[in-house]
Design a protein around this motif. Structure first.
Motif, PDB file in Angstrom:
ATOM      1  N   LYS A 161      35.661  26.453  26.214  1.00 20.74           N
ATOM      2  CA  LYS A 161      35.103  27.915  26.663  1.00 20.74           C
ATOM      3  C   LYS A 161      36.436  28.287  27.608  1.00 20.74           C
ATOM      4  O   LYS A 161      36.669  27.641  28.482  1.00 20.74           O
ATOM      5  CB  LYS A 161      33.683  27.693  27.406  1.00 20.74           C
ATOM      6  CG  LYS A 161      32.541  27.670  26.477  1.00 20.74           C
ATOM      7  CD  LYS A 161      31.286  27.603  27.315  1.00 20.74           C
ATOM      8  CE  LYS A 161      31.114  29.042  27.923  1.00 20.74           C
ATOM      9  NZ  LYS A 161      29.840  29.010  28.588  1.00 20.74           N
ATOM     10  N   VAL A 162      36.687  29.459  27.365  1.00 17.70           N
ATOM     11  CA  VAL A 162      37.444  30.037  28.310  1.00 17.70           C
ATOM     12  C   VAL A 162      37.121  30.333  29.816  1.00 17.70           C
ATOM     13  O   VAL A 162      35.924  30.796  29.986  1.00 17.70           O
ATOM     14  CB  VAL A 162      37.944  31.379  27.616  1.00 17.70           C
ATOM     15  CG1 VAL A 162      39.140  32.315  28.674  1.00 17.70           C
ATOM     16  CG2 VAL A 162      38.813  31.309  26.264  1.00 17.70           C
ATOM     17  N   GLN A 163      37.679  29.740  30.724  1.00 16.91           N
ATOM     18  CA  GLN A 163      37.623  30.161  32.086  1.00 16.91           C
ATOM     19  C   GLN A 163      38.092  31.346  32.322  1.00 16.91           C
ATOM     20  O   GLN A 163      39.220  31.625  33.266  1.00 16.91           O
ATOM     21  CB  GLN A 163      37.940  29.016  32.806  1.00 16.91           C
ATOM     22  CG  GLN A 163      37.327  27.644  32.470  1.00 16.91           C
ATOM     23  CD  GLN A 163      38.240  26.429  33.058  1.00 16.91           C
ATOM     24  OE1 GLN A 163      39.327  26.089  33.251  1.00 16.91           O
ATOM     25  NE2 GLN A 163      37.237  25.596  33.556  1.00 16.91           N
ATOM     26  N   ARG A 164      37.332  32.425  32.198  1.00 15.78           N
ATOM     27  CA  ARG A 164      37.636  33.846  32.547  1.00 15.78           C
ATOM     28  C   ARG A 164      37.959  33.965  34.063  1.00 15.78           C
ATOM     29  O   ARG A 164      38.802  34.797  34.454  1.00 15.78           O
ATOM     30  CB  ARG A 164      36.656  34.934  31.957  1.00 15.78           C
ATOM     31  CG  ARG A 164      36.622  34.796  30.490  1.00 15.78           C
ATOM     32  CD  ARG A 164      35.548  35.689  30.063  1.00 15.78           C
ATOM     33  NE  ARG A 164      35.139  35.683  28.818  1.00 15.78           N
ATOM     34  CZ  ARG A 164      35.989  36.312  27.744  1.00 15.78           C
ATOM     35  NH1 ARG A 164      37.067  36.710  27.875  1.00 15.78           N
ATOM     36  NH2 ARG A 164      35.403  35.620  26.280  1.00 15.78           N
ATOM     37  N   TYR A 165      37.082  33.378  34.870  1.00 13.92           N
ATOM     38  CA  TYR A 165      37.392  33.466  36.344  1.00 13.92           C
ATOM     39  C   TYR A 165      38.517  33.027  36.677  1.00 13.92           C
ATOM     40  O   TYR A 165      39.424  33.624  37.698  1.00 13.92           O
ATOM     41  CB  TYR A 165      36.302  32.520  37.034  1.00 13.92           C
ATOM     42  CG  TYR A 165      36.553  31.134  37.222  1.00 13.92           C
ATOM     43  CD1 TYR A 165      36.995  30.640  38.256  1.00 13.92           C
ATOM     44  CD2 TYR A 165      35.967  30.299  36.105  1.00 13.92           C
ATOM     45  CE1 TYR A 165      37.209  29.164  38.165  1.00 13.92           C
ATOM     46  CE2 TYR A 165      36.331  28.942  36.087  1.00 13.92           C
ATOM     47  CZ  TYR A 165      36.918  28.311  37.305  1.00 13.92           C
ATOM     48  OH  TYR A 165      37.120  27.281  37.133  1.00 13.92           O
ATOM     49  N   LEU A 166      39.305  32.093  36.310  1.00 13.47           N
ATOM     50  CA  LEU A 166      40.782  31.662  36.342  1.00 13.47           C
ATOM     51  C   LEU A 166      41.636  32.770  35.917  1.00 13.47           C
ATOM     52  O   LEU A 166      42.703  32.836  36.733  1.00 13.47           O
ATOM     53  CB  LEU A 166      41.092  30.195  35.797  1.00 13.47           C
ATOM     54  CG  LEU A 166      40.293  29.091  36.226  1.00 13.47           C
ATOM     55  CD1 LEU A 166      40.731  27.759  35.283  1.00 13.47           C
ATOM     56  CD2 LEU A 166      40.560  29.043  37.635  1.00 13.47           C
ATOM     57  N   LEU A 167      41.475  33.607  34.627  1.00 14.67           N
ATOM     58  CA  LEU A 167      42.289  34.497  34.289  1.00 14.67           C
ATOM     59  C   LEU A 167      42.140  35.812  35.258  1.00 14.67           C
ATOM     60  O   LEU A 167      43.173  36.380  35.587  1.00 14.67           O
ATOM     61  CB  LEU A 167      41.850  34.801  32.877  1.00 14.67           C
ATOM     62  CG  LEU A 167      42.162  33.923  31.814  1.00 14.67           C
ATOM     63  CD1 LEU A 167      41.564  34.531  30.445  1.00 14.67           C
ATOM     64  CD2 LEU A 167      43.477  33.450  31.768  1.00 14.67           C
ATOM     65  N   ARG A 168      41.102  35.900  35.741  1.00 13.07           N
ATOM     66  CA  ARG A 168      40.969  37.026  36.892  1.00 13.07           C
ATOM     67  C   ARG A 168      41.598  36.777  38.091  1.00 13.07           C
ATOM     68  O   ARG A 168      42.284  37.722  38.841  1.00 13.07           O
ATOM     69  CB  ARG A 168      39.344  37.320  37.078  1.00 13.07           C
ATOM     70  CG  ARG A 168      38.687  37.962  35.989  1.00 13.07           C
ATOM     71  CD  ARG A 168      37.156  38.148  36.602  1.00 13.07           C
ATOM     72  NE  ARG A 168      36.232  38.615  35.460  1.00 13.07           N
ATOM     73  CZ  ARG A 168      35.634  37.851  34.739  1.00 13.07           C
ATOM     74  NH1 ARG A 168      35.426  36.535  35.376  1.00 13.07           N
ATOM     75  NH2 ARG A 168      34.931  38.042  33.743  1.00 13.07           N
ATOM     76  N   SER A 169      41.879  35.455  38.370  1.00 10.76           N
ATOM     77  CA  SER A 169      42.683  35.105  39.724  1.00 10.76           C
ATOM     78  C   SER A 169      44.154  34.890  39.501  1.00 10.76           C
ATOM     79  O   SER A 169      44.756  34.747  40.475  1.00 10.76           O
ATOM     80  CB  SER A 169      42.071  33.746  40.273  1.00 10.76           C
ATOM     81  OG  SER A 169      42.552  32.780  39.377  1.00 10.76           O
ATOM     82  N   LEU A 170      44.665  35.003  38.272  1.00 11.33           N
ATOM     83  CA  LEU A 170      45.971  35.139  38.127  1.00 11.33           C
ATOM     84  C   LEU A 170      46.910  36.314  38.621  1.00 11.33           C
ATOM     85  O   LEU A 170      46.216  37.589  38.564  1.00 11.33           O
ATOM     86  CB  LEU A 170      46.379  34.836  36.662  1.00 11.33           C
ATOM     87  CG  LEU A 170      45.986  33.425  36.035  1.00 11.33           C
ATOM     88  CD1 LEU A 170      46.458  33.741  34.481  1.00 11.33           C
ATOM     89  CD2 LEU A 170      46.610  32.455  36.589  1.00 11.33           C
TER      90      LEU A 170
END
Length: 170
Positions: A161-170
């Motif tokens: 599963k994609v970890q969207r919260y990590l993408l939001r923090s980039l």
């Protein structure tokens, strides 16, 4: 599934608790506020936080996790819908879409896409324009990504599963 009855309540897939004899979840231990968010006020429905719809034959269509839905200029945009369009581009082998606060403060959130390119595909303004047009013209004028980021790989859990919260923090 046998033992469960479901429907869509306020845009969310929901379990009909009294009509689901195998449903056993009563709430989060020590978290009454979290429990209250998951059940309708009358306790009949367990709200899954998955947005979706059900057709006349009773088949459910998952749209997105409710907490992943992007609220942009008054529109509710499901990341899955935008991702489904972007992945059709021959240069894209993996994609995830998230909402970010609108830097201009006008739209609420804006759509941002994170893509992994196929071997030999070239990143650049031309590709970004193609991806933007693909969504804007082929899906919806309000759902196209305002920014596109190219990554070597998307952050994922061990189950994929994609970890969207990590993408939001980039």
């Amino acid at each position: 599934m046998p033992g469960y009855a479901a429907d869509v309540v306020d845009g969310q897939i929901a379990i009909d608790v009294p009509a689901s004899p195998l449903f056993w979840f009563e709430g989060y231990h020590g978290a009454p506020e979290g429990t209250a968010e998951r059940f309708s006020p009358d306790g009949r429905w367990y709200l899954t936080a998955d947005t979706g719809s059900v057709d006349e034959d009773g088949y459910f269509q998952f749209t997105a996790r409710d907490d992943d839905v992007i609220l942009a200029a008054g529109y509710r945009i499901g990341p899955f819908d935008v991702e489904s369009v972007l992945i059709t581009h021959p240069s894209v082998v993996d994609v995830a879409v998230v909402g970010r606060p609108d830097p201009e403060g006008v739209r609420g959130e804006v759509v941002e896409a994170f893509v992994v390119l196929a071997d030999g595909a070239q990143d650049g303004p031309e590709l970004h324009a193609e991806l933007t047009a693909l969504v804007r013209d082929g899906y919806s004028r309000h759902a196209y990504p305002r920014r596109i980021h190219v990554l070597d790989a998307l952050p994922k859990t061990p189950s994929g599963k994609v970890q969207r919260y990590l993408l939001r923090s980039l």
